[in-house]
Design a protein around this motif. Structure first.
Motif, PDB file in Angstrom:
ATOM      1  N   MET A  11       0.504  -1.040  -0.177  1.00 64.97           N
ATOM      2  CA  MET A  11      -0.177   0.042  -0.123  1.00 64.97           C
ATOM      3  C   MET A  11       0.860   1.172  -0.355  1.00 64.97           C
ATOM      4  O   MET A  11       0.702   2.415  -0.545  1.00 64.97           O
ATOM      5  N   GLY A  12       1.913   1.267   0.798  1.00 65.03           N
ATOM      6  CA  GLY A  12       2.805   2.264   0.766  1.00 65.03           C
ATOM      7  C   GLY A  12       2.338   3.439   1.918  1.00 65.03           C
ATOM      8  O   GLY A  12       0.812   4.012   2.018  1.00 65.03           O
ATOM      9  N   ARG A  13       2.934   5.084   1.603  1.00 65.35           N
ATOM     10  CA  ARG A  13       3.116   5.966   2.633  1.00 65.35           C
ATOM     11  C   ARG A  13       2.126   7.175   1.634  1.00 65.35           C
ATOM     12  O   ARG A  13       2.105   7.413   0.109  1.00 65.35           O
ATOM     13  N   ARG A  14       1.563   7.536   1.411  1.00 61.14           N
ATOM     14  CA  ARG A  14       1.190   8.501   1.376  1.00 61.14           C
ATOM     15  C   ARG A  14      -0.152   9.818   1.799  1.00 61.14           C
ATOM     16  O   ARG A  14       0.327   9.530   3.587  1.00 61.14           O
ATOM     17  N   LYS A  15       0.228  10.688   1.369  1.00 61.31           N
ATOM     18  CA  LYS A  15      -0.438  12.277   2.312  1.00 61.31           C
ATOM     19  C   LYS A  15      -1.621  12.677   2.980  1.00 61.31           C
ATOM     20  O   LYS A  15      -2.637  11.951   2.237  1.00 61.31           O
ATOM     21  N   ILE A  16      -1.364  12.350   4.057  1.00 64.05           N
ATOM     22  CA  ILE A  16      -2.701  12.388   4.811  1.00 64.05           C
ATOM     23  C   ILE A  16      -3.316  14.047   5.126  1.00 64.05           C
ATOM     24  O   ILE A  16      -2.410  14.250   5.095  1.00 64.05           O
ATOM     25  N   GLU A  17      -4.917  14.050   4.810  1.00 64.26           N
ATOM     26  CA  GLU A  17      -5.527  15.272   4.822  1.00 64.26           C
ATOM     27  C   GLU A  17      -5.322  15.494   6.324  1.00 64.26           C
ATOM     28  O   GLU A  17      -6.290  15.027   7.240  1.00 64.26           O
ATOM     29  N   MET A  18      -4.873  17.258   7.118  1.00 66.59           N
ATOM     30  CA  MET A  18      -4.913  17.395   8.034  1.00 66.59           C
ATOM     31  C   MET A  18      -6.333  17.579   8.353  1.00 66.59           C
ATOM     32  O   MET A  18      -7.127  18.827   8.702  1.00 66.59           O
ATOM     33  N   LYS A  19      -7.098  16.723   8.495  1.00 65.59           N
ATOM     34  CA  LYS A  19      -8.209  16.777   9.361  1.00 65.59           C
ATOM     35  C   LYS A  19      -8.445  15.800  10.112  1.00 65.59           C
ATOM     36  O   LYS A  19      -7.965  14.673  10.166  1.00 65.59           O
ATOM     37  N   LYS A  20      -9.584  16.284  10.967  1.00 66.07           N
ATOM     38  CA  LYS A  20     -10.294  14.566  11.866  1.00 66.07           C
ATOM     39  C   LYS A  20     -10.644  13.522  11.576  1.00 66.07           C
ATOM     40  O   LYS A  20     -11.298  14.081  10.332  1.00 66.07           O
ATOM     41  N   VAL A  21     -10.027  12.256  11.995  1.00 69.86           N
ATOM     42  CA  VAL A  21     -11.196  11.048  11.343  1.00 69.86           C
ATOM     43  C   VAL A  21     -12.046  10.818  11.647  1.00 69.86           C
ATOM     44  O   VAL A  21     -12.406  10.769  12.967  1.00 69.86           O
ATOM     45  N   MET A  22     -13.140  10.740  10.990  1.00 66.63           N
ATOM     46  CA  MET A  22     -14.163  10.739  11.559  1.00 66.63           C
ATOM     47  C   MET A  22     -15.465   9.527  11.957  1.00 66.63           C
ATOM     48  O   MET A  22     -15.172   9.389  12.552  1.00 66.63           O
ATOM     49  N   ASP A  23     -14.311   8.669  11.499  1.00 65.52           N
ATOM     50  CA  ASP A  23     -14.738   7.300  11.979  1.00 65.52           C
ATOM     51  C   ASP A  23     -14.495   6.767  12.494  1.00 65.52           C
ATOM     52  O   ASP A  23     -12.571   6.604  13.034  1.00 65.52           O
ATOM     53  N   SER A  24     -14.701   6.254  13.948  1.00 69.89           N
ATOM     54  CA  SER A  24     -14.132   5.934  15.098  1.00 69.89           C
ATOM     55  C   SER A  24     -13.149   5.149  15.796  1.00 69.89           C
ATOM     56  O   SER A  24     -12.057   5.381  15.526  1.00 69.89           O
ATOM     57  N   SER A  25     -13.359   4.150  14.995  1.00 69.24           N
ATOM     58  CA  SER A  25     -12.392   2.473  14.548  1.00 69.24           C
ATOM     59  C   SER A  25     -11.005   2.748  13.414  1.00 69.24           C
ATOM     60  O   SER A  25      -9.968   2.591  14.275  1.00 69.24           O
ATOM     61  N   SER A  26     -11.412   3.301  12.722  1.00 69.88           N
ATOM     62  CA  SER A  26      -9.981   4.508  12.052  1.00 69.88           C
ATOM     63  C   SER A  26      -9.301   5.677  13.161  1.00 69.88           C
ATOM     64  O   SER A  26      -8.241   5.677  13.131  1.00 69.88           O
ATOM     65  N   ARG A  27     -10.061   5.988  13.659  1.00 74.33           N
ATOM     66  CA  ARG A  27      -9.080   7.417  14.336  1.00 74.33           C
ATOM     67  C   ARG A  27      -8.765   6.350  15.847  1.00 74.33           C
ATOM     68  O   ARG A  27      -7.334   7.306  15.861  1.00 74.33           O
ATOM     69  N   GLN A  28      -9.673   5.470  15.916  1.00 78.43           N
ATOM     70  CA  GLN A  28      -8.801   4.659  17.230  1.00 78.43           C
ATOM     71  C   GLN A  28      -7.241   4.451  16.734  1.00 78.43           C
ATOM     72  O   GLN A  28      -6.187   4.447  17.601  1.00 78.43           O
ATOM     73  N   VAL A  29      -7.057   3.572  15.561  1.00 75.15           N
ATOM     74  CA  VAL A  29      -5.872   3.258  14.962  1.00 75.15           C
ATOM     75  C   VAL A  29      -4.772   4.438  14.239  1.00 75.15           C
ATOM     76  O   VAL A  29      -3.551   3.738  14.554  1.00 75.15           O
ATOM     77  N   THR A  30      -5.510   5.307  14.073  1.00 75.97           N
ATOM     78  CA  THR A  30      -4.680   6.170  13.831  1.00 75.97           C
ATOM     79  C   THR A  30      -3.760   7.210  14.945  1.00 75.97           C
ATOM     80  O   THR A  30      -2.973   7.304  14.977  1.00 75.97           O
ATOM     81  N   PHE A  31      -4.920   6.940  16.102  1.00 77.95           N
ATOM     82  CA  PHE A  31      -4.232   7.188  17.304  1.00 77.95           C
ATOM     83  C   PHE A  31      -3.134   6.254  18.093  1.00 77.95           C
ATOM     84  O   PHE A  31      -1.910   6.863  18.166  1.00 77.95           O
ATOM     85  N   SER A  32      -3.263   5.108  18.043  1.00 83.44           N
ATOM     86  CA  SER A  32      -2.676   4.459  18.020  1.00 83.44           C
ATOM     87  C   SER A  32      -1.537   4.447  17.536  1.00 83.44           C
ATOM     88  O   SER A  32       0.050   3.944  18.773  1.00 83.44           O
ATOM     89  N   LYS A  33      -1.255   4.101  15.825  1.00 77.50           N
ATOM     90  CA  LYS A  33      -0.339   4.015  14.943  1.00 77.50           C
ATOM     91  C   LYS A  33       0.825   5.432  15.691  1.00 77.50           C
ATOM     92  O   LYS A  33       2.056   6.203  15.720  1.00 77.50           O
TER      93      LYS A  33
END
Length: 183
Positions: free
Chosen positions: A1-23
């Motif tokens: 999959m590789g790296r890609r630029k993520i837009e700096m805004k709050k992640v709306m999906d709660s499970s994705s937000r938790q994974v993002t926070f942890s990493k």
């Protein structure tokens, strides 16, 4: 999959937000460790997860860095490992030492009092218990049992007297019906 630029805004999906926070928390703590190791910096990070759970990283530890930041100490107090020590930590440790020394002195005095009482008891009762005959020990036991019974009786009498005093001091409330019936 590789790296890609993520837009700096709050992640709306709660499970994705938790994974993002942890990493990102792991990456942030790694970078803090690197700067502390490479530069000898004191670092403290406190992060709360979206669920409210706290996570922290500190080098040498979060408390000492937070104390230093809050107190803005300029003096260079370092221990033998080169770790900066907060004046408040040293003050607290000195207070604990003073308390321990005070307790030690109190225990020494208590030990002296007990030793004196033992010497006094030995002179009052004669020989130490280990050197007494069985007959003498039986007599001592009987006198101690009599003393215990006497103390129990006295305690019972004092409790009865105390109860009577409490009842005697309890104010008596008269109602109009009681006054009317008696008069």
């Amino acid at each position: 999959m590789g790296r890609r630029k993520i837009e700096m805004k709050k992640v709306m999906d709660s499970s994705s937000r938790q994974v993002t926070f942890s990493k990102r928390r792991t990456g942030l703590f790694k970078k803090a460790h690197e700067i502390a190791t490479l530069c000898g910096a004191e670092v403290a990070i406190v992060v709360f997860s979206p669920g409210g759970k706290p996570f922290s990283f500190g080098n040498p530890n979060v408390d000492s860095v937070a104390d230093r930041f809050l107190n803005q100490e300029e003096e260079d107090n370092t221990d033998d490992r080169g770790v900066r020590r907060s004046g408040k930590v040293v003050e607290r440790l000195n207070q604990q030492l003073a308390d321990v020394v005070k307790n030690l002195e109190a225990e020494k005095k208590r030990g002296e009092v007990i030793a004196k009482a033992l010497v006094k008891a030995e002179t009052k009762w004669g020989l130490p218990i280990q050197e007494r005959s069985q007959g003498e020990l039986v007599k001592v036991k009987q006198s101690l049992e009599e003393l215990r019974e006497s103390v129990k009786t006295r305690e019972s009498d004092m409790e009865a007297s105390s109860s009577l005093l409490l009842l005697a001091n309890k104010p008596v409330k008269e109602t109009k019906k009681t006054v009317a019936k008696s008069g």
